[in-house]
Design a protein around this motif. Sequence first.
Motif, PDB file in Angstrom:
ATOM      1  N   LEU A  55     -21.180   7.999   9.719  1.00  0.00           N
ATOM      2  CA  LEU A  55     -21.212   7.137  10.900  1.00  0.00           C
ATOM      3  C   LEU A  55     -19.817   6.945  11.480  1.00  0.00           C
ATOM      4  CD1 LEU A  55     -22.723   5.209  12.805  1.00  0.00           C
ATOM      5  CD2 LEU A  55     -22.377   3.392  11.106  1.00  0.00           C
ATOM      6  N   GLU A  56     -18.844   6.640  10.632  1.00  0.00           N
ATOM      7  CA  GLU A  56     -17.489   6.408  11.128  1.00  0.00           C
ATOM      8  C   GLU A  56     -16.870   7.700  11.655  1.00  0.00           C
ATOM      9  OE1 GLU A  56     -14.983   4.313   8.458  1.00  0.00           O
ATOM     10  OE2 GLU A  56     -16.177   2.479   8.562  1.00  0.00           O
ATOM     11  N   ALA A  57     -17.139   8.819  10.973  1.00  0.00           N
ATOM     12  CA  ALA A  57     -16.593  10.097  11.438  1.00  0.00           C
ATOM     13  C   ALA A  57     -17.185  10.484  12.788  1.00  0.00           C
ATOM     14  CB  ALA A  57     -16.870  11.186  10.401  1.00  0.00           C
ATOM     15  N   SER A 110     -13.741   4.370  -3.370  1.00  0.00           N
ATOM     16  CA  SER A 110     -13.259   5.745  -3.432  1.00  0.00           C
ATOM     17  C   SER A 110     -13.270   6.409  -2.059  1.00  0.00           C
ATOM     18  CB  SER A 110     -14.117   6.550  -4.417  1.00  0.00           C
ATOM     19  OG  SER A 110     -13.676   7.888  -4.487  1.00  0.00           O
ATOM     20  N   LEU A 111     -14.401   6.303  -1.343  1.00  0.00           N
ATOM     21  CA  LEU A 111     -14.511   6.964  -0.035  1.00  0.00           C
ATOM     22  C   LEU A 111     -13.723   6.238   1.052  1.00  0.00           C
ATOM     23  CD1 LEU A 111     -18.285   7.999   0.052  1.00  0.00           C
ATOM     24  CD2 LEU A 111     -16.305   9.442  -0.418  1.00  0.00           C
ATOM     25  N   GLY A 112     -13.648   4.927   0.970  1.00  0.00           N
ATOM     26  CA  GLY A 112     -12.811   4.178   1.899  1.00  0.00           C
ATOM     27  C   GLY A 112     -13.370   3.891   3.275  1.00  0.00           C
ATOM     28  N   PRO A 113     -14.710   3.729   3.468  1.00  0.00           N
ATOM     29  CA  PRO A 113     -15.168   3.268   4.783  1.00  0.00           C
ATOM     30  C   PRO A 113     -14.820   1.798   4.980  1.00  0.00           C
ATOM     31  CG  PRO A 113     -17.020   3.358   3.255  1.00  0.00           C
ATOM     32  CD  PRO A 113     -15.836   3.932   2.526  1.00  0.00           C
ATOM     33  N   GLY A 114     -14.772   1.368   6.231  1.00  0.00           N
ATOM     34  CA  GLY A 114     -14.467  -0.022   6.533  1.00  0.00           C
ATOM     35  C   GLY A 114     -12.996  -0.307   6.755  1.00  0.00           C
ATOM     36  N   THR A 127     -19.659  17.396  12.200  1.00  0.00           N
ATOM     37  CA  THR A 127     -19.315  16.146  11.526  1.00  0.00           C
ATOM     38  C   THR A 127     -20.124  15.924  10.256  1.00  0.00           C
ATOM     39  OG1 THR A 127     -19.076  15.288  13.772  1.00  0.00           O
ATOM     40  CG2 THR A 127     -18.831  13.724  11.977  1.00  0.00           C
ATOM     41  N   LEU A 128     -21.425  16.156  10.315  1.00  0.00           N
ATOM     42  CA  LEU A 128     -22.268  15.927   9.146  1.00  0.00           C
ATOM     43  C   LEU A 128     -21.876  16.852   8.005  1.00  0.00           C
ATOM     44  CD1 LEU A 128     -24.619  14.558   7.753  1.00  0.00           C
ATOM     45  CD2 LEU A 128     -26.175  16.164   8.858  1.00  0.00           C
ATOM     46  N   ARG A 129     -21.654  18.116   8.311  1.00  0.00           N
ATOM     47  CA  ARG A 129     -21.266  19.071   7.274  1.00  0.00           C
ATOM     48  C   ARG A 129     -19.928  18.673   6.646  1.00  0.00           C
ATOM     49  NH1 ARG A 129     -20.420  24.937   9.415  1.00  0.00           N
ATOM     50  NH2 ARG A 129     -22.507  24.459  10.240  1.00  0.00           N
ATOM     51  N   ASP A 130     -18.975  18.289   7.490  1.00  0.00           N
ATOM     52  CA  ASP A 130     -17.675  17.873   6.962  1.00  0.00           C
ATOM     53  C   ASP A 130     -17.809  16.640   6.074  1.00  0.00           C
ATOM     54  OD1 ASP A 130     -16.552  19.937   8.335  1.00  0.00           O
ATOM     55  OD2 ASP A 130     -15.691  18.712   9.936  1.00  0.00           O
ATOM     56  N   VAL A 162     -12.372   6.638  10.911  1.00  0.00           N
ATOM     57  CA  VAL A 162     -12.504   6.664  12.370  1.00  0.00           C
ATOM     58  C   VAL A 162     -11.263   7.280  13.002  1.00  0.00           C
ATOM     59  CG1 VAL A 162     -12.567   5.211  14.426  1.00  0.00           C
ATOM     60  CG2 VAL A 162     -14.104   4.726  12.523  1.00  0.00           C
ATOM     61  N   THR A 163     -10.088   6.835  12.569  1.00  0.00           N
ATOM     62  CA  THR A 163      -8.842   7.289  13.180  1.00  0.00           C
ATOM     63  C   THR A 163      -8.612   8.773  12.950  1.00  0.00           C
ATOM     64  OG1 THR A 163      -7.870   5.085  12.906  1.00  0.00           O
ATOM     65  CG2 THR A 163      -6.360   6.926  13.267  1.00  0.00           C
ATOM     66  N   THR A 164      -8.769   9.239  11.725  1.00  0.00           N
ATOM     67  CA  THR A 164      -8.542  10.657  11.453  1.00  0.00           C
ATOM     68  C   THR A 164      -9.558  11.538  12.162  1.00  0.00           C
ATOM     69  OG1 THR A 164      -9.826  10.407   9.401  1.00  0.00           O
ATOM     70  CG2 THR A 164      -7.431  10.274   9.225  1.00  0.00           C
ATOM     71  N   SER A 165     -10.807  11.081  12.249  1.00  0.00           N
ATOM     72  CA  SER A 165     -11.839  11.864  12.934  1.00  0.00           C
ATOM     73  C   SER A 165     -11.625  11.890  14.438  1.00  0.00           C
ATOM     74  CB  SER A 165     -13.228  11.297  12.624  1.00  0.00           C
ATOM     75  OG  SER A 165     -13.505  11.340  11.242  1.00  0.00           O
TER      76      SER A 165
END
Length: 636
Positions: free
Chosen positions: A95-97, A319-323, A340-343, A328-331
Amino acid sequence: MASEQLEELTRAIALESVGACSDGCTEMDRTPPAPKSSRDQWSTRLDYIMSMIGYCVGFGNLWRFPYICNRNGGGAFLIPFVTFLVITGLPMFYLEAALGQFSGKGAVQLWNFCPLLKGIGIGSIIQVAICLPYYNILLAWPIYYLVQSCSSVLPWTMCGNWWNTDLCVEDISLLRNLSTNSSDVMNSLAGVNGTAINTAAQWGNATLAHTAVEEFYQYNVLRISNGIHEVGSIQWHLVACLFASYIIIFLCIFRGVKATGKIVYITALLPYILLTAILIRSLMLPGSGDGIAYYIKTDFSKLLNIEVWSEACLQVFYSLGPGWGIIVTTSSYNKFTEPTLRDSIILCIASEGTSIFAGFVTFSILGVMAERVGVSITEVVSSGPGLGFVAYPEALSQLPLPQMWSFLFFLMLLTVGLDSQFLFAEIVSTALIDQFPRTLGKRRGLVTAALCGVAFLLGVIICTQGGTYIMQLLDWYLVSLSLFMFCTLECVATVWFYGIQQLCDDIRLMSGRPLPVLVKVLWGFVTPGILLVVFFMTLANYQSPSYGKYTYPTSAVVIGWMIASLPLIPIPVMMITQLQKQRGSLKQRLLQLLRPDGTWCPANTLATKNHTRRTFAESFRYIFKSGKKSVETARY
């Protein structure tokens, strides 16, 4: 597919400019292209992948996951861990990506799609800005150990130094029978240290805490005080290492993502090479097999404990770091048509696969250590910095060429931490530049230098004798409330306010494919529901912070909860501010602020011409329907 469509569109526009467009051209084809955005982009898709791997793979993968996994059922822990990875971690990451890639905006400007909740973006920046100064001390420590690893004899293997106590022992195998207070053990220790033991009562507190490696960490590196109330003096050796870490960060990111994307090929891949080398070497030593067997042993009875499931969800998110706004910024620097989904799937597998792999490395080392000491593995298992700066150095010091192995290990810790700090600094600088593009857009180097300078000055407080207690307090409370609150509200805002069907249209515009129904269900109900449950469970199981045997006073706990509330304060403040700016009744103002403002559009200028905006009623009505419906079109 989407990339091919955009290329065809570009060719059609070019043909029209010379009068070659056929009658089959659409209205969109006849629209001249808008100026290309000046926002930086990753040079290649692999740059983005490597940067995100570097961000997701951090200290938590190396010293938190193995401990958590072992404590909660070993191999059985992988069941809730993988479950939450699929139903909470991956959906939030995707979602964020997707939002970042579609909008091409940073963590704050992204919330133009729902201005009422723009405080979430500001809160995430505050969260990172608080974390940046104190987290960087985890880079200063490895730098100090790197320098010390070049000594002819590793200083953490010897007693008799100015920082050692009378209870220090070099050979940890002598500690296993301390509880018996036997005279032969005390005589052996007296012979080792050259210090006579006057009373047996002194041995009441003698534990593994009095090994040479532990005393080096506590009394040389940290030079720790008796509590948070004793800030003590500044430790200039740590200040120098902290300054060096910021110099490295500045040199790596001041030119933007194009330069950072190349550096991460080294900082993201090197830890895997060094971990593999350490694992191979440890497997050649006695006890390593017992450590790995202890790590993967399965206790399915643990799965009946709901706290085990809660810890699995917490570990996935940490570990994944959402929130944090970093995904968002890197994507946002991605090309518009990246898969996006595959990545997201690749990155989630890489991150959590690293956690599992690090467990094998960690427990092979702990098995070797337990074999040498002659105690069970449970007595040497630890988590957090104690594992990275005590257990590992102790075990590696027993290998041939200990200086080389220690140097490689702390180099690995440094590279693991650098990747995260790159993006911590990047998200804050991007937010500032996005907020003031005309003033700061051409001054990225100055913004980065100023950011690093301010963060360094604030981090000096962590370099005091009481700084470790301050760092522990910040780490304990900073994301205790905000992380899960941000992610829950993000799901609600995108699915129920922005509209799942609108989001489907946006993702189809990027990828050329519809959004899977399962993802809609996860975003709409499952993921936010689970996050709320874990949030309340975390509050219900709250424990006061501690550092070893030290318990924080009530005043520090109150300050901790104030820190926890800081990232949440912008949410109500921005709600009130935004409502005051609008005109009309309260209901009209709320509806206006729940819909995107006039600046919200795709990052790709060609895709903007084909972007449709659904009404609020349509977005709400077709939450889980994927059929084609008529829509109101808003062209920009």
